[in-house]
Each structure stands twice: as C-alpha cells, then as structure tokens.
Design a protein around this motif. Structure first.
Motif, mmCIF file in Angstrom:
data_model
loop_
_atom_site.group_PDB
_atom_site.id
_atom_site.type_symbol
_atom_site.label_atom_id
_atom_site.label_comp_id
_atom_site.label_asym_id
_atom_site.label_seq_id
_atom_site.Cartn_x
_atom_site.Cartn_y
_atom_site.Cartn_z
ATOM 1 N N ILE A 371 0.819 -1.218 0.000
ATOM 2 C CA ILE A 371 0.000 0.000 0.000
ATOM 3 C C ILE A 371 0.853 1.269 0.000
ATOM 4 C CG2 ILE A 371 -0.188 0.120 2.525
ATOM 5 C CD1 ILE A 371 -3.079 1.000 2.173
ATOM 6 N N LEU A 372 2.116 1.148 0.394
ATOM 7 C CA LEU A 372 2.945 2.342 0.552
ATOM 8 C C LEU A 372 3.180 3.052 -0.788
ATOM 9 C CD1 LEU A 372 4.523 3.893 2.767
ATOM 10 C CD2 LEU A 372 6.548 2.591 2.094
ATOM 11 N N LEU A 375 0.162 5.040 -2.194
ATOM 12 C CA LEU A 375 -0.078 6.222 -1.368
ATOM 13 C C LEU A 375 0.958 7.304 -1.665
ATOM 14 C CD1 LEU A 375 -1.135 4.954 2.192
ATOM 15 C CD2 LEU A 375 -2.442 6.420 0.661
ATOM 16 N N GLU A 376 2.218 6.901 -1.824
ATOM 17 C CA GLU A 376 3.261 7.879 -2.171
ATOM 18 C C GLU A 376 2.929 8.553 -3.502
ATOM 19 O OE1 GLU A 376 7.282 5.971 -0.096
ATOM 20 O OE2 GLU A 376 6.661 5.313 -2.093
ATOM 21 N N THR A 402 3.372 -1.248 8.669
ATOM 22 C CA THR A 402 2.308 -0.369 9.160
ATOM 23 C C THR A 402 2.828 1.011 9.543
ATOM 24 O OG1 THR A 402 1.047 -2.261 9.951
ATOM 25 C CG2 THR A 402 0.529 -0.139 10.934
ATOM 26 N N GLN A 404 5.467 2.702 8.628
ATOM 27 C CA GLN A 404 5.860 3.519 7.472
ATOM 28 C C GLN A 404 4.648 4.152 6.802
ATOM 29 O OE1 GLN A 404 8.566 0.339 5.606
ATOM 30 N NE2 GLN A 404 9.316 2.228 4.707
ATOM 31 N N VAL A 405 3.590 3.372 6.665
ATOM 32 C CA VAL A 405 2.374 3.865 6.005
ATOM 33 C C VAL A 405 1.751 4.993 6.827
ATOM 34 C CG1 VAL A 405 0.061 3.238 5.217
ATOM 35 C CG2 VAL A 405 1.965 1.651 4.874
ATOM 36 N N LEU A 431 -3.191 -0.102 11.527
ATOM 37 C CA LEU A 431 -3.136 0.521 10.206
ATOM 38 C C LEU A 431 -4.381 1.353 9.934
ATOM 39 C CD1 LEU A 431 -1.769 0.757 7.379
ATOM 40 C CD2 LEU A 431 -3.146 -1.219 6.717
ATOM 41 N N LEU A 435 -4.145 5.431 9.930
ATOM 42 C CA LEU A 435 -4.332 6.217 8.710
ATOM 43 C C LEU A 435 -5.343 7.336 8.923
ATOM 44 C CD1 LEU A 435 -4.400 3.543 5.843
ATOM 45 C CD2 LEU A 435 -2.843 5.489 6.014
#
Length: 816
Positions: A371-372, A375-376, A402, A404-405, A431, A435
């Motif tokens: 997922i990272l 998102l970036e 988690t 990092q996200v 997570l 978020l």
C-alpha cells in the motif's frame, strides 16, 4: 522422538497452549481486558512456547505475570534488548523466564515467549491491557478482541524479517488447537440498552434494576473464524465528560504517574444548517486493495459475497453520489498498483461511465498488499486549487510496514483527509485507525455480517461536510493549578464523533474546585466553540486506568517523533520513551516485559525444544480448489503447466481464477493459465495434468457465475452523473414495470427525465427505506436536479408515480 500426546498443530507438533480465558470490564467508554493463557507441557522435554498474537492497535499493555504451581512472578518493563538478554541468560542457565514484546513494525502484534517449561508442568500467563472504545456512526461503542491474525504481507526491501519482527505461525481457523472463553461486564452512569455481536452470545443479564450494569458471555465453542466484536449501546446519546484520576501514591510528584491526570471526552455539536449542506467541490481519491485476500467472503461463508465484489458495489454507490464539479480518481493495488486516470479528472457522465466500466472488471488478482507505493504516488500528485483532497482507503489491512504507512499519512496530513476502511476479520487496527487519525479523517471496520455500503457512505457524508479548521483548546483552571497537555493537537472534528484529550494537572488542587475547557474552531467560515465545565474531584475506583491511557498516548506520539527524518541519529527521544514506559509500566516499541523465576530451585536439565503456538487465520480464497463453471457443457478438457523456474511470483500457486500467496498466507486471483512454482513442489520441471473430457477449456477464461444484481444497485447504476434518470426500458425493468406501464401515466407537460427521476425517488422512498444510508446522497443530487428544471406539475407527477408503483410517499418526504 516427540511424544505426540495432547493437542497438535497441523504439522503434528504438540501445542503447549491449552486455553485462553478473557475477562472484559467496560466502564462507560474505557475497557480493561484481562487475558489468562494456560500452558501445559505434555512432552518429555523442557519447552519454549512462542505465541504471536494480535491486540488492538491502541491498547496500553500494563501487566504481565506468570503463575507456576503456587509461585506468582510479576514481570517488569525493561529496555527491549536488555529484556531479551535477560530472557536468553535465564534460559541458558536452566531458569524459567517469560518475555512479552511488541512488534517493531506494527503496534497491534505481540510476541509472548514462555521459556523452560519442564515436562509435566503447567503455567498460567496473565496479560492485562486498557483501551478506549471507538464510537460508531449509530452511537454504538465498538470493542474488538482480535482472535484472527492473518499473516502480514512484507513488501520487497522492507526488511521485514529482522530480529525485531514476530514470525507468525498460523493455522486455519477450524484447526486452532486451543479454546477461548470470554465474558464481559459493562457499567455506565447511563442504562445499557443492548449489546450486539457477530459471535454467538449468551443472553444479556442486568445486574441492577437501573440497568446501568450488565454482563454477557461468549457462547461455548467459538470457532476462531472471526474476531470477537461487541457493540455496546447506552440509552442516552454520548455527552462530553471529564474524568480526573489521582496519581500513584508511591510515584514522585511532578511526574506523569505521580500527578493527577484528566481525560476529556469531547463531542462537538455543529449547527444543523451547516450539517445539512453538502459540499460541491473536492478531489476524491479511492484506493482499493486488490490483493488475493480480498477474494475472501465478507462473512466467512462460502455462499457470501466476496470482499472485492462488495467493494465494487460500494464504488458504484460512491461514484453515483459524488457532486457535480468535483474531481476524482480510482487507484487499486496489490504487489503493484494501477490507476484509472493518469491524474484526477473532473466528474462528468463520461468520466463516471469510464470509471464504472473499469471498476466492474476489478478482481482480487494483484498479488500481495503493498500500500505504501500507491499512497506515495497519490501524495506526490499536485493538489487541485479549491478542491480539498479526500482519500478513501479500502483494505483488509494485512501489511508488514504499518508504521511507514502511518508516518506517510502524517507527513501529508496538511494536504488531505484520509478515510480508512478495515475489511474482514484480522484487519490491522493499527493501520486502519492510524491512517484515519494521522490523516484527519475517520476509520470504519466492516466485519461479520456488516454491509460495507452504509459505513462507507457515512464516511462520504463526513467528507462532504465542511472541514473544521483553526481548532484550538484552551484551559481555564484555578490559579494554583497548571496543565500539561499530553495528547497531540486535535486536527479533525466530526459531528457525533468523540475527541479525547489527556492532560497532567499539577499544583494545589482543591477537590471543590472546577475547571473549564473551551474548544474553538471555524466551520464553513463561521467561528464556533463548545465548552465543558468539570469538577477536579478525583473519580473513585479507576485505579490507574486513565494514567496508563495517557502514558500510551504520549508514548505513541514520541515513537512517531523518533521515526521522523534526522531523529535516528539522536537517541534522546528513544530514551524518553523507555523512561516513560518503565515508569508507567506500559509497553512500547522499545521496551518489553520480562519475568524470571529465580526461585525455581535446581536448573532445568535437557535440551530446550521450541514450539510455535499457531494463531487463527482465515482461508481467504473465494474458490480454493474447485472450479465453478459458467458453461453448461458436461465435461471439459484442459492442461495445467506445473513448475516454472522463471515464474514472476515465486512461492506461489497460480490458478486461472485464484492463487495462493504462500509468503503472505493469503490468496490472489490471476487470470492466466495455471502454473505451479517450485516453491510448493520443489521441482523446476514442468508437468502437465490432463483432465479427461471432450471440449477444450481455458481455465483463465472462467469466472464464477455472477448472482443477479441487487434491485437497489440496478436502479442506482442507471442514474446519470447529473442526478437524473432516463426513461429507459432498463429502468422500467428495475422498477418492476414494462416500458408502456412507465410511459402511460406521465403528465403530458413533463419531460421524460423529470418523470423517470421522480419515479426513481418514489421507488427508493417506498421500497428501500431500510437502505436509506446507502442512497441518501445520490437522492439529494436527484432532488437538486429536479428543482433546477423548474418543471411544472411536480405534484401531479408524485401522485401519478405513487399510483403506478403502489406507494404512498409524500412530496415533502421526497424533498421536492
């Protein structure tokens, strides 16, 4: 040779964990959980049992102890590396030791090591934590005991196999070899109206005539196929409260544990006129998980709709409910990611239709859960002027990076709001909540028999509300009392949602004194404020619950600060976390609980055998090993290629419709000819399996037969982006009429689109009021469109429409 008596794992190894007993105490919106894990070594060698298990991501673990025969050993909190060394030293010298540590990658995974359990011996491990209960859209309070730990996908290059990460041993839910008992006691100043759960419960029992105390138990035989979730409802709506708790008697004044701490629960009330308005602008970015585990059924039933199918239906409702004038885009991700448009586009009939076509083709076929990177990419896109960015994330939350996200969401919190949705059992609460919290949005969990659509539409309503900005909290206290706020600043306020603030009080505090907190903010350009006056008299019988929750809040803030760029070279923040964790007795990423039985007498002899205690996981494949063919042909012929050294997905089984990601423990769909890599069979050679039959058949072409579309979704799918409907045969069919029956009663002076739109609104109000949360926003858009037409004979249309459809819906109820 292992003495295989007692409970066994799927690998025929004995399991020393026999049972888990959980006691929950809920006081208003705060929960204290005590878990007792009972171990027994039935082997003929001393054992080390390692158990990796989930906890709520915001839990404050505050007690860990072991009972061996008549000896009670209470663990202490130490710096993590020192605790590990003490544990290893104890085992190497033949002593019994117990270690509890939080995963360095995600705060909702813990590892418990029970070392040197002699043959024939038993041990009872007691674990205690406190947590706040989140408020749901329907005012229920949600408690979740995670009973399912799905393997977390480790992105390539994430370093996920380091020593600080718990190695998960999991087994299908139906094969979990230990039992679970669960009981809960609930108390509140307000009466308890009901308690609901997706699990089987014994009947609710009230403990007093005022019904302010109640108890409930989990029915026997829990199958570990779902988390244990409770929804607690009180009879009155939530009110702002303040709880003052006195400090620990033995702690030093001037410290967190020595001084009183106050917990404020704030529920802002916004003007109804503002809340009823809907924004006509915004950039809406939808990010959908398409990893293999999204192919699992929503309710763990073979006949239930899959997660990806429910997500497709939800995206249909979302796209139909967006306002004209906004911008949008849809991303999907697995091991890689895709987007429908290169950048966000203006919402129109053309772009909506193009997006819906692509959504209808989406399957759970993109592999793992990275997922990272998407998102970036989203955050790197330039924001559109006067179009506030709103990001909606849909995932079953099984990731290994988690922190990092969450850090990424926090870094970009100034430029977006993030609304997150945890789908299915085992979704990472750290997570999903992280978020939303760091992204200034709102989190929802969709489990058990929950429908995804109403919860997502609730969040869209939040996103369409005017953003609350310029939030400040001011304290008015007696002159000799000072306040140190422990919580991070409030960045988001939503109607009906609670905001928690913790603060340490110091100075000369009189129990007769009062304090006042004022929350000021700007809403739709209008300055507003809410006030809460409260007594400084300490509450009774709270123990140190509020202090521990405050310590957990401060620890999490410091941990995030430590992960900021440039902080790794400066260990001062880490030292603060360790000091606070040790002082408060609350776990952190940098500390662990350690207990050593130094009074066990003689050293335990013999080599130590390690046993990994399995955690429940869900089999996430919609069609694990059988094919459901759309063709009526009685037989078919196909071939499957087995084993490919050059496979793009090592350690995986790839079927035409779904495949099993062995690294993550999940499944993913892949529309290719079937290939089995050497990760499963250990062979590089290709093999062919012939299935007898007469007709050639390509597995990759087959999809399961689709059930008929829900009537509500049929009607919704025909709405145009502007909000209107065409008077088309498809609409007539959806409303249960013929085209002739639909056209005949139409007033002559009314055009076909107005007539079709009013008919659709009448049908929604007349037959689908139980799903109003799902279609309310798109109906508002339809009403606005009808008003803009200034059409004559609206009253006549409503009367004729009611007669045609057999309804009695009033014009005022339609909003016309």
């Amino acid at each position: 040779m292992v003495n295989c008596c007692g409970l066994l794992t799927a690998q025929k190894e004995p399991v020393p964990l026999k049972s888990v007993d959980v006691e929950l105490e809920v006081r208003d919106h705060v929960a204290t959980v005590v878990s007792t894990l009972n171990y027994e070594n039935k082997e003929d060698k001393p054992l080390e049992a390692v158990f990796v298990f989930p906890l709520p991501g915001d839990a404050a673990v505050c007690h860990f102890s072991a009972k061996l025969r008549q000896t009670q050993i209470v663990a202490e909190v130490k710096e993590k590396q020192k605790a590990r060394e003490d544990y290893d030293d104890a085992l190497s010298s033949g002593q019994q030791a117990f270690l509890l540590e939080e995963s360095e990658q995600s705060p909702d995974i813990f590892s418990m090591s029970v070392g040197c359990l002699p043959p024939g011996e038993s041990a009872s491990i007691r674990l205690e934590y406190v947590t706040e209960l989140s408020v749901q859209a329907d005012d229920g309070l949600r408690f979740c005991l995670p009973a399912v730990l799905n393997p977390r996908y480790q992105p390539q290059g994430s370093g996920g196999s380091g020593s600080g990460n718990a190695q998960v041993t999991s087994t299908p839910a139906s094969l979990v070899p230990y039992t679970l008992t669960f009981s809960a006691q609930v108390s509140s100043p307000r009466p308890v109206s009901r308690i609901e759960s997706s699990c089987s419960l014994d009947p609710l029992q009230y403990l007093n005539s005022e019904q302010t105390k109640a108890t409930i138990k989990l029915a026997a035989g829990h199958k570990f196929d779902r988390d244990v979730e409770l929804l607690i409802y009180y009879k009155d709506a939530h009110q702002p409260t303040a709880v003052v708790e006195t400090g620990e008697a033995t702690a030093k004044l001037g410290t967190l544990m020595g001084d009183p701490v106050v917990m404020l629960s704030l529920y802002p009330e916004f003007p109804q006129a503002v809340m009823s308005s809907v924004a006509s602008c915004g950039e809406f970015v939808f990010l959908l998980d398409r990893s293999g585990s999204m192919g699992a059924p929503m309710n763990n039933s073979k006949t239930d709709q899959t997660r990806i199918s429910s997500a497709r239906d939800t995206l249909l409702l979302l796209l139909k409910s967006l306002p004209m004038g906004c911008y949008f885009n849809i991303y999907s991700f697995g091991s890689s990611y895709e987007h429908i448009f290169p950048k966000s586009v203006e919402y129109s009939q053309q772009t909506m239709e193009e997006a819906l076509k692509k959504v209808g083709e989406m399957e759970s076929n993109l592999g793992g859960t990275e997922i990272l990177r998407p998102l970036e990419h989203i955050y790197n896109q330039p924001c559109i002027q006067n179009q506030p960015r709103q990001v909606f994330v849909f995932t079953d939350g099984e990731v290994g990076n988690t922190k990092q996200v969450i850090d990424l969401a926090k870094k970009n919190s100034h430029a977006h709001r993030c609304f997150s949705f945890g789908i299915g059992e085992g979704a990472s609460s750290a997570l999903i909540n992280g978020l939303a919290k760091e992204g200034g949005g709102h989190a929802q969990f969709i489990t058990g028999t929950d429908r995804m659509q109403p919860k997502v539409m609730q969040s869209l309503r939040y996103a369409l509300q005017p953003a609350v900005v310029d939030i400040s909290v001011t304290w008015d206290m007696p002159k000799d009392v000072s306040v140190t706020v422990l919580s991070p600043p409030i960045t988001a306020l939503f109607q009906g949602q609670r905001s928690l603030v913790y603060a340490r009080l110091s100075g000369q505090i009189s129990e007769a004194a009062e304090g006042c907190v004022t929350v000021k903010y700007s809403l739709a350009g209008h300055p507003s404020q809410n006030q809460l006056q409260f007594s400084l008299k300490p509450a009774e019988n709270t123990g140190l619950t509020v202090h521990r929750l405050a310590a957990r809040t401060l620890i999490r803030c410091l941990e995030m600060e430590e992960r900021e760029p440039g902080q790794q070279q400066d260990d001062s923040v880490r030292k603060k976390v360790v000091e606070l964790s040790v002082q408060s007795g609350v776990s952190s990423a940098f500390t662990a609980f350690i207990a050593v039985n130094k009074d066990s007498g003689e050293a335990i002899q013999g080599p130590l055998v390690r046993r990994n205690v399995p955690t429940a996981r869900l089999m996430a494949c919609s069609m694990p090993y059988s094919l459901s063919l759309c063709s009526a042909q009685p037989s078919f012929k196909t071939s499957m290629m087995l084993g490919s050294a050059g496979s793009s997905a090592p350690n995986s089984v790839q079927y035409g419709m779904n495949s099993m990601d062995l690294q993550s423990g999940g499944y993913f769909a892949k529309s290719t000819s079937a290939s089995f890599s050497r990760g499963l069979f250990g062979s590089k050679s290709k093999k062919t399996v012939k299935l007898s039959g007469t007709r050639p058949f390509d597995i990759g072409e087959c999809r399961p037969c689709q059930p008929p579309m829900d009537p509500l979704l049929q009607v919704v799918s025909l709405q145009k982006a502007s909000g209107c409907w065409d008077l088309a045969p498809a609409l007539a069919t959806a409303l249960g009429k013929t085209s002739e029956e639909m056209e005949k009663p139409k007033p002559a002076s009314v055009n076909q689109e107005v007539w079709a739109t009013i008919l659709s609104l009448i049908w929604l109000h007349g037959f689908k009021m139980d799903s109003q949360e799902e279609w309310e926003l798109l109906a508002m858009k339809a009403v606005s469109w009808v008003r803009a037409q200034n059409s004559p004979c609206v009253n006549e249309c409503v009367e004729a429409g009611n007669a045609l459809l057999g309804c009695k819906v009033q014009k005022d109820a339609l909003g016309l």
